[in-house]
Design a protein around this motif. Sequence first.
Motif, PDB file in Angstrom:
ATOM      1  N   GLY A  81     -39.338 -21.329 -23.797  1.00  0.00           N
ATOM      2  CA  GLY A  81     -38.104 -20.780 -24.371  1.00  0.00           C
ATOM      3  C   GLY A  81     -37.099 -20.378 -23.309  1.00  0.00           C
ATOM      4  N   MET A  82     -37.574 -19.762 -22.230  1.00  0.00           N
ATOM      5  CA  MET A  82     -36.669 -19.374 -21.144  1.00  0.00           C
ATOM      6  C   MET A  82     -36.069 -20.593 -20.447  1.00  0.00           C
ATOM      7  SD  MET A  82     -38.549 -16.169 -19.382  1.00  0.00           S
ATOM      8  CE  MET A  82     -39.008 -14.734 -20.302  1.00  0.00           C
ATOM      9  N   ALA A  83     -36.859 -21.638 -20.292  1.00  0.00           N
ATOM     10  CA  ALA A  83     -36.343 -22.858 -19.662  1.00  0.00           C
ATOM     11  C   ALA A  83     -35.252 -23.496 -20.521  1.00  0.00           C
ATOM     12  CB  ALA A  83     -37.480 -23.845 -19.429  1.00  0.00           C
ATOM     13  N   LEU A  84     -35.440 -23.489 -21.824  1.00  0.00           N
ATOM     14  CA  LEU A  84     -34.413 -24.054 -22.710  1.00  0.00           C
ATOM     15  C   LEU A  84     -33.143 -23.200 -22.700  1.00  0.00           C
ATOM     16  CD1 LEU A  84     -36.634 -25.134 -25.735  1.00  0.00           C
ATOM     17  CD2 LEU A  84     -35.558 -26.603 -24.029  1.00  0.00           C
ATOM     18  N   ALA A  85     -33.290 -21.883 -22.642  1.00  0.00           N
ATOM     19  CA  ALA A  85     -32.113 -21.010 -22.575  1.00  0.00           C
ATOM     20  C   ALA A  85     -31.381 -21.202 -21.251  1.00  0.00           C
ATOM     21  CB  ALA A  85     -32.530 -19.550 -22.752  1.00  0.00           C
ATOM     22  N   GLU A  86     -32.104 -21.370 -20.175  1.00  0.00           N
ATOM     23  CA  GLU A  86     -31.481 -21.570 -18.869  1.00  0.00           C
ATOM     24  C   GLU A  86     -30.805 -22.934 -18.775  1.00  0.00           C
ATOM     25  OE1 GLU A  86     -30.176 -20.297 -15.323  1.00  0.00           O
ATOM     26  OE2 GLU A  86     -31.345 -19.100 -16.722  1.00  0.00           O
ATOM     27  N   ALA A  87     -31.290 -23.913 -19.519  1.00  0.00           N
ATOM     28  CA  ALA A  87     -30.684 -25.250 -19.513  1.00  0.00           C
ATOM     29  C   ALA A  87     -29.238 -25.194 -20.001  1.00  0.00           C
ATOM     30  CB  ALA A  87     -31.493 -26.202 -20.371  1.00  0.00           C
ATOM     31  N   VAL A  88     -28.941 -24.284 -20.912  1.00  0.00           N
ATOM     32  CA  VAL A  88     -27.565 -24.145 -21.406  1.00  0.00           C
ATOM     33  C   VAL A  88     -26.636 -23.769 -20.257  1.00  0.00           C
ATOM     34  CG1 VAL A  88     -26.075 -22.784 -22.924  1.00  0.00           C
ATOM     35  CG2 VAL A  88     -28.295 -23.566 -23.736  1.00  0.00           C
ATOM     36  N   ALA A  89     -27.061 -22.839 -19.417  1.00  0.00           N
ATOM     37  CA  ALA A  89     -26.236 -22.427 -18.276  1.00  0.00           C
ATOM     38  C   ALA A  89     -26.088 -23.567 -17.270  1.00  0.00           C
ATOM     39  CB  ALA A  89     -26.841 -21.201 -17.608  1.00  0.00           C
ATOM     40  N   ALA A 132     -21.450 -19.087 -20.737  1.00  0.00           N
ATOM     41  CA  ALA A 132     -22.778 -19.709 -20.753  1.00  0.00           C
ATOM     42  C   ALA A 132     -23.794 -18.862 -20.001  1.00  0.00           C
ATOM     43  CB  ALA A 132     -22.712 -21.106 -20.156  1.00  0.00           C
ATOM     44  N   GLY A 133     -23.397 -18.282 -18.892  1.00  0.00           N
ATOM     45  CA  GLY A 133     -24.305 -17.415 -18.143  1.00  0.00           C
ATOM     46  C   GLY A 133     -24.681 -16.169 -18.911  1.00  0.00           C
ATOM     47  N   ALA A 134     -23.705 -15.584 -19.594  1.00  0.00           N
ATOM     48  CA  ALA A 134     -23.997 -14.402 -20.411  1.00  0.00           C
ATOM     49  C   ALA A 134     -24.921 -14.761 -21.570  1.00  0.00           C
ATOM     50  CB  ALA A 134     -22.697 -13.796 -20.930  1.00  0.00           C
ATOM     51  N   GLY A 135     -24.679 -15.893 -22.191  1.00  0.00           N
ATOM     52  CA  GLY A 135     -25.545 -16.322 -23.291  1.00  0.00           C
ATOM     53  C   GLY A 135     -26.961 -16.594 -22.835  1.00  0.00           C
ATOM     54  N   ALA A 136     -27.097 -17.238 -21.690  1.00  0.00           N
ATOM     55  CA  ALA A 136     -28.430 -17.513 -21.147  1.00  0.00           C
ATOM     56  C   ALA A 136     -29.143 -16.218 -20.773  1.00  0.00           C
ATOM     57  CB  ALA A 136     -28.335 -18.435 -19.937  1.00  0.00           C
ATOM     58  N   ALA A 137     -28.420 -15.277 -20.181  1.00  0.00           N
ATOM     59  CA  ALA A 137     -29.031 -14.003 -19.805  1.00  0.00           C
ATOM     60  C   ALA A 137     -29.498 -13.221 -21.027  1.00  0.00           C
ATOM     61  CB  ALA A 137     -28.038 -13.173 -18.995  1.00  0.00           C
ATOM     62  N   ILE A 138     -28.694 -13.204 -22.068  1.00  0.00           N
ATOM     63  CA  ILE A 138     -29.091 -12.521 -23.301  1.00  0.00           C
ATOM     64  C   ILE A 138     -30.310 -13.199 -23.916  1.00  0.00           C
ATOM     65  CG2 ILE A 138     -28.374 -12.041 -25.684  1.00  0.00           C
ATOM     66  CD1 ILE A 138     -25.534 -11.607 -24.531  1.00  0.00           C
ATOM     67  N   GLY A 139     -30.299 -14.527 -23.949  1.00  0.00           N
ATOM     68  CA  GLY A 139     -31.424 -15.266 -24.516  1.00  0.00           C
ATOM     69  C   GLY A 139     -32.709 -15.040 -23.747  1.00  0.00           C
ATOM     70  N   ILE A 140     -32.639 -15.069 -22.415  1.00  0.00           N
ATOM     71  CA  ILE A 140     -33.832 -14.856 -21.596  1.00  0.00           C
ATOM     72  C   ILE A 140     -34.334 -13.422 -21.752  1.00  0.00           C
ATOM     73  CG2 ILE A 140     -34.637 -14.699 -19.203  1.00  0.00           C
ATOM     74  CD1 ILE A 140     -32.874 -17.160 -18.642  1.00  0.00           C
ATOM     75  N   GLY A 141     -33.432 -12.476 -21.822  1.00  0.00           N
ATOM     76  CA  GLY A 141     -33.831 -11.090 -22.026  1.00  0.00           C
ATOM     77  C   GLY A 141     -34.520 -10.875 -23.361  1.00  0.00           C
ATOM     78  N   MET A 142     -33.991 -11.500 -24.398  1.00  0.00           N
ATOM     79  CA  MET A 142     -34.614 -11.367 -25.718  1.00  0.00           C
ATOM     80  C   MET A 142     -35.995 -12.020 -25.741  1.00  0.00           C
ATOM     81  SD  MET A 142     -31.398 -11.924 -28.288  1.00  0.00           S
ATOM     82  CE  MET A 142     -32.414 -11.823 -29.737  1.00  0.00           C
ATOM     83  N   ILE A 143     -36.112 -13.189 -25.133  1.00  0.00           N
ATOM     84  CA  ILE A 143     -37.406 -13.883 -25.102  1.00  0.00           C
ATOM     85  C   ILE A 143     -38.428 -13.044 -24.336  1.00  0.00           C
ATOM     86  CG2 ILE A 143     -38.629 -15.897 -24.209  1.00  0.00           C
ATOM     87  CD1 ILE A 143     -36.006 -17.480 -24.729  1.00  0.00           C
ATOM     88  N   GLY A 144     -38.039 -12.524 -23.184  1.00  0.00           N
ATOM     89  CA  GLY A 144     -38.954 -11.697 -22.397  1.00  0.00           C
ATOM     90  C   GLY A 144     -39.373 -10.432 -23.123  1.00  0.00           C
ATOM     91  N   GLY A 145     -38.412  -9.779 -23.754  1.00  0.00           N
ATOM     92  CA  GLY A 145     -38.722  -8.550 -24.495  1.00  0.00           C
ATOM     93  C   GLY A 145     -39.662  -8.791 -25.667  1.00  0.00           C
TER      94      GLY A 145
END
Length: 80
Positions: free
Chosen positions: A61-69, A25-38
């Motif tokens: 979008g970042m808040a929703l990705a972080e919610a998964v973690a 979950a942490g890896a997925g959230a990190a990838i998602g946040i990185g993609m959103i930021g980029g």
Amino acid sequence: MGAAAAADAPVVAQGINGSLTLAVAGAGAAIGIGMIGGKAVEAVGRNPGAFGNILTLGIIGMALAEAVAIYALIIAFGGR
């Protein structure tokens, strides 16, 4: 001594399972946040006038990705 180790095996397996849940979950959230930021930086580069709208959508979008973690953290420490 062998019976005690066998009795502790489910507890150890539960800890490994929780750690694996958090890692994925942490890896997925990190990838998602990185993609959103980029993509947000890319979008602002293409249209600087839309900075405010892009920032708002990026933060949501970042808040929703972080919610998964955070959900995975709750499940991992919840003992499931």
